[in-house]
Design a protein around this motif. Structure first.
Motif, short mmCIF file in Angstrom:
data_model
loop_
_atom_site.label_atom_id
_atom_site.label_comp_id
_atom_site.label_asym_id
_atom_site.label_seq_id
_atom_site.Cartn_x
_atom_site.Cartn_y
_atom_site.Cartn_z
N UNK A 90 0.86 -1.18 0.00
CA UNK A 90 0.00 0.00 0.00
C UNK A 90 0.90 1.23 0.00
N UNK A 91 0.70 2.10 -0.97
CA UNK A 91 1.58 3.27 -1.13
C UNK A 91 0.75 4.52 -0.91
N UNK A 92 1.16 5.36 0.03
CA UNK A 92 0.42 6.59 0.31
C UNK A 92 1.37 7.78 0.43
N UNK A 93 0.79 8.94 0.45
CA UNK A 93 1.59 10.15 0.58
C UNK A 93 2.15 10.25 2.01
N UNK A 94 3.41 10.63 2.10
CA UNK A 94 4.04 10.87 3.40
C UNK A 94 3.91 12.36 3.73
N UNK A 95 3.29 12.65 4.86
CA UNK A 95 3.12 14.05 5.27
C UNK A 95 4.25 14.45 6.21
N UNK A 96 4.48 15.73 6.30
CA UNK A 96 5.51 16.24 7.21
C UNK A 96 5.14 15.89 8.65
N UNK A 97 6.14 15.64 9.46
CA UNK A 97 5.97 15.40 10.90
C UNK A 97 5.16 14.14 11.25
N UNK A 98 5.10 13.19 10.33
CA UNK A 98 4.45 11.91 10.67
C UNK A 98 5.41 11.03 11.45
N UNK A 99 6.69 11.17 11.13
CA UNK A 99 7.72 10.30 11.69
C UNK A 99 8.99 11.15 11.76
N UNK A 100 9.91 10.83 12.67
CA UNK A 100 11.08 11.71 12.82
C UNK A 100 12.00 11.59 11.60
N UNK A 101 12.78 12.63 11.30
CA UNK A 101 13.64 12.62 10.11
C UNK A 101 14.68 11.50 10.14
N UNK A 102 15.17 11.14 8.95
CA UNK A 102 16.10 10.00 8.85
C UNK A 102 17.40 10.25 9.61
N UNK A 103 17.90 11.50 9.60
CA UNK A 103 19.18 11.73 10.29
C UNK A 103 19.01 11.63 11.80
N UNK A 104 17.80 11.96 12.30
CA UNK A 104 17.53 11.80 13.74
C UNK A 104 17.38 10.32 14.09
N UNK A 105 16.68 9.58 13.23
CA UNK A 105 16.50 8.15 13.47
C UNK A 105 17.85 7.44 13.50
N UNK A 106 18.78 7.87 12.64
CA UNK A 106 20.09 7.22 12.56
C UNK A 106 20.90 7.41 13.84
N UNK A 107 20.54 8.43 14.64
CA UNK A 107 21.32 8.70 15.86
C UNK A 107 20.71 8.08 17.12
#
Length: 261
Positions: A90-107
């Motif tokens: 299932x492919x949907x639009x990703x909205x801002x602030x749904x999930x933390x940014x990738x560089x934050x997740x990496x840390x």
């Protein structure tokens, strides 16, 4: 906070890839291990967990293309003529602030990897009518991740018209999308759970839940010797969110989990 934020641990190299394994409690009380991966170079994150019914659920957020991809690998019912597993995308639009940014997740790091976690916030169930099919061979134009993630679901990649409109405005090629039959086109099109004939087309419903994901950053304030206040990232807020997807199937045999119990 239970999940420790290491702002002091920049990862080596210009683009960081990182994986975190988190123990998560499912609604029935079972504990499962969830894998969180972040690639700040490709600007995407993905989460994977095994649901209580054995299905393997993956969510990939492609920040660059503003696309999120859900994949479910559902165990088949061999005694009812199904294959070993069935794959859905299932492919949907990703909205801002749904999930933390990738560089934050990496840390992200854990203070105590043995802790079993439960989300701090339950976000409302989202009910999505997936009325458009996505052509697998052209889908890479929408997101390069579709090619890897949805390879087993080539004939079962769904999106919705309102998201397609958004992507078309961004210049995505419209020939990859095909509008699926609707109840208005087929008056006797029923929900699969009410359809007595296994070989008739119907509207299937599939539900999944992302039990634990970092949905927001937390900020703390600090004061320097001169009394100047500044804020810094000091943790995350975790969320749980459920989704129900409705979509057309050419025969009920492809939707055996959706039955009146």
């Amino acid at each position: 906070p239970a999940l420790l934020w290491l702002a002091l641990a920049p990862l080596p190299g210009p683009a960081a890839r990182a994986e975190l394994r988190v123990r998560v409690r499912l609604p029935g009380g079972q504990v499962t291990e969830e894998s969180l991966q972040a690639d700040s170079g490709a600007d995407c994150v993905s989460l994977e967990l095994r649901a209580a019914d054995g299905a393997l659920v993956t969510l990939t957020a492609d920040f660059r293309q503003e696309v999120k991809i859900f994949r479910a690998l559902i165990l088949g019912e061999l005694e009812r003529g199904q294959s070993q597993f069935q794959a859905l995308c299932f492919v949907t639009r990703l909205h801002r602030n749904e999930i933390i940014p990738s560089e934050s997740m990496a840390k992200l790091r854990q203070k105590n990897p043995r802790t079993v976690r439960q989300a701090e916030e339950v976000r409302g169930l989202e009910h999505l009518s997936m009325d458009v099919a996505v052509n697998f061979s052209k889908g890479a134009q929408l997101s390069s991740h579709i090619h890897n993630i949805c390879a087993e679901a080539k004939e079962a990649i769904y999106t919705r018209e309102e998201d397609v409109k958004f992507w078309l405005e961004k210049g995505v090629d419209g020939s990859m999308f095909e509008v699926l039959p609707q109840s208005s086109d087929l008056p006797d099109l029923q929900r699969c759970r009410l359809c007595p004939d296994r070989w008739k087309p119907c509207i299937c419903s599939y539900s999944l839940s992302i039990e634990w994901y970092p949905c927001m950053l937390k900020y703390c304030k600090s004061r320097d010797a001169g009394g100047k206040v500044s804020s810094y990232k000091c943790g995350i807020r975790s969320c749980q969110k459920g989704y129900t997807f409705d979509y057309y199937v050419p025969q009920k045999q492809l939707c055996l989990w959706d039955e009146e119990t």
